[in-house]
Scaffold this motif. Sequence first.
Motif, PDB file in Angstrom:
ATOM      1  N   ASN A   1     -19.358 -55.146  26.164  1.00  8.37           N
ATOM      2  CA  ASN A   1     -19.554 -56.394  25.423  1.00  8.37           C
ATOM      3  C   ASN A   1     -20.889 -57.001  25.850  1.00  8.37           C
ATOM      4  O   ASN A   1     -21.368 -56.683  26.930  1.00  8.37           O
TER       5      ASN A   1
ATOM      6  N   ALA B   1     -15.753 -50.074  20.675  1.00  5.18           N
ATOM      7  CA  ALA B   1     -14.763 -51.140  20.851  1.00  5.18           C
ATOM      8  C   ALA B   1     -13.387 -50.581  21.202  1.00  5.18           C
ATOM      9  O   ALA B   1     -12.584 -51.253  21.843  1.00  5.18           O
TER      10      ALA B   1
ATOM     11  N   ASN C   1     -18.677 -53.621  20.483  1.00  7.08           N
ATOM     12  CA  ASN C   1     -17.994 -54.916  20.361  1.00  7.08           C
ATOM     13  C   ASN C   1     -18.961 -56.033  20.746  1.00  7.08           C
ATOM     14  O   ASN C   1     -19.201 -56.275  21.921  1.00  7.08           O
TER      15      ASN C   1
ATOM     16  N   THR D   1     -18.593 -59.165  20.498  1.00  2.00           N
ATOM     17  CA  THR D   1     -17.972 -60.442  20.859  1.00  2.00           C
ATOM     18  C   THR D   1     -18.109 -60.675  22.362  1.00  2.00           C
ATOM     19  O   THR D   1     -17.779 -59.799  23.163  1.00  2.00           O
ATOM     20  N   MET D   2     -18.590 -61.854  22.711  1.00  2.00           N
ATOM     21  CA  MET D   2     -18.721 -62.187  24.130  1.00  2.00           C
ATOM     22  C   MET D   2     -17.351 -62.576  24.670  1.00  2.00           C
ATOM     23  O   MET D   2     -16.664 -63.390  24.056  1.00  2.00           O
ATOM     24  N   PRO D   3     -16.924 -62.009  25.803  1.00  2.00           N
ATOM     25  CA  PRO D   3     -15.624 -62.390  26.351  1.00  2.00           C
ATOM     26  C   PRO D   3     -15.631 -63.880  26.687  1.00  2.00           C
ATOM     27  O   PRO D   3     -16.643 -64.410  27.125  1.00  2.00           O
TER      28      PRO D   3
HETATM   29  C1  LIG Z   1     -13.914 -57.311  21.650  1.00  2.42           C
HETATM   30  O1  LIG Z   1     -14.110 -57.967  22.879  1.00  2.42           O
HETATM   31  C2  LIG Z   1     -13.394 -59.215  22.988  1.00  2.42           C
HETATM   32  C3  LIG Z   1     -13.834 -59.872  24.294  1.00  2.42           C
HETATM   33  O2  LIG Z   1     -13.606 -59.031  25.406  1.00  2.42           O
HETATM   34  C4  LIG Z   1     -11.901 -58.925  22.938  1.00  2.42           C
HETATM   35  O3  LIG Z   1     -11.188 -60.139  23.008  1.00  2.42           O
HETATM   36  C5  LIG Z   1     -11.573 -58.203  21.649  1.00  2.42           C
HETATM   37  O4  LIG Z   1     -10.213 -57.826  21.608  1.00  2.42           O
HETATM   38  C6  LIG Z   1     -12.449 -56.957  21.485  1.00  2.42           C
HETATM   39  N1  LIG Z   1     -12.264 -56.391  20.145  1.00  2.42           N
HETATM   40  C7  LIG Z   1     -11.806 -55.154  19.965  1.00  2.42           C
HETATM   41  C8  LIG Z   1     -11.713 -54.701  18.545  1.00  2.42           C
HETATM   42  O5  LIG Z   1     -11.503 -54.424  20.892  1.00  2.42           O
END
Ligand SMILES: *[C@@H]1O[C@H](CO)[C@@H](O)[C@H](O)[C@H]1NC(C)=O
Length: 430
Positions: A143, A219, A425, A427-429
Amino acid sequence: MSRPKHFFLVAVSICIFACATAGDRGGQPLVTAIAKDAATSLYTIPAKSGRPLVLDLSGPIVWSTCDDDGASHDTLECNDMDCMRAHRFHPPNCPHNGNGMPDAQNDHRCKCTAHPHNPVSGDTASGDMVRVTLSANATDGKNPLHEVSFTAAASCAPDSLLAGLPAGAVGVAGLARSGLAFPAQVARTQGVANSFALCLGNRERAGVAIFGGGPLFAANGRSITDMLGGDTPLRKHGESPGYYVTASRGVFVDGARVPLDDSYGPLAIGFSTTTPYALVRRDVYRPLIDAFDRAMERDGAITAGARIPSPAGSPFELCYNSSRLSLTRFGYFVPTVGFGLEGGASWAVQGINSMALVIGRRMACFGFVEMKEGDKAGYGGGAAPAVVLGGLQMEENLVVFDEEKRTMAFTGQINGRGLSCSNFNFTMPA
Ligand SMILES: *[C@@H]1O[C@H](CO)[C@@H](O)[C@H](O)[C@H]1NC(C)=O
Ligand SMILES: *[C@@H]1O[C@H](CO)[C@@H](O)[C@H](O)[C@H]1NC(C)=O
Ligand SMILES: *[C@@H]1O[C@H](CO)[C@@H](O)[C@H](O)[C@H]1NC(C)=O
């Protein structure tokens, strides 16, 4: 006396522990999304305050328009290390005129001037060398973790040098084998390896770049870097700062070696992110086209009448009615073009990387075009390489350019393994 010494030992052992676990030089690699511009087929990263810079594998510097008229920015001195680095590679058809010019305000000072080059128009300008702020996200390979801004040496350029670049782009991030290229500046400022991975996506799906070495995960948790094949040595080609390898075992179509005139010496294969299709030198072009055309017929991959005349003005010679080709996970089912590289790896080009879709996708054309005079993918005079692989040939393939080991490694196209360059992925945790 013993106390400081003891303290020193503790400090050393903490460092050994920390450095060993943090990998390389203690820093974290940087990740960025790669967009493909539909109008120009160029690839960009949003590294200049969120504004795009065009990726140029053959570009030795970073350049962008400066927001002022030169009055307010601090130009580097001519004897600055980064000014020397900026002059290590010289753009084609550009006169040599020293490292800079006297400062109008202070004639004891020499202001550093660089020569930003537009890889699409072929134009070169002169611009002040300055320090700019670039940004990307630190990553663990899974991420983006947090945004990182860093100071880099870059050349200013006039707005007119943006001609031919995507709308909104403010300059070029050179990725070549130079001390002032984007990967080298990330390596110096972040304490990471001078190595980067490109996974180019397409117009619909963004790709990803990681600067500073791997790993890279999709991801779904699968490691893409684990799929990298063996190392291929990078070779110099003339004065060019770009990336070249040698196809020492030849060029193949469906496993059969294409007969080539070997009087041209080793087959140099270059890589370019600023040419959409492969450019092929004349002596290699004709045998390759003939071999592909014959293999298409032999395979029975196409039915009679599927070959259609190339549209007027098209750079392509071999075009097919796409509704008469069968579609697979690797793109259209067409003969595979292979390059047998030094070191043992083979770069295989299947339909997804060889067939260019034209005219509303009703036609698919073989994306290897004949190189024109002057098409050498940028810097460096001398003989043209045999082939310059373009953006289409590199998409959906993780390619690692490692300047420290002077090697390149690649996974081959990953769609057949259920993965895509768009799988990172972003998206930032929380
Ligand atoms: C992408 O990373 C976020 C943050 O870690 C997580 O919450 C999300 O489930 C991940 N998405 C996938 C499709 O794995
Ligand atoms: C950093 O990651 C966030 C989340 O994906 C993204 O919105 C932002 O544009 C990224 N920054 C850069 C400089 O790429
Ligand atoms: C392509 O093939 C389809 C189906 O066989 C046919 O209907 C169409 O007319 C062909 N198009 C061209 C341009 O030949």
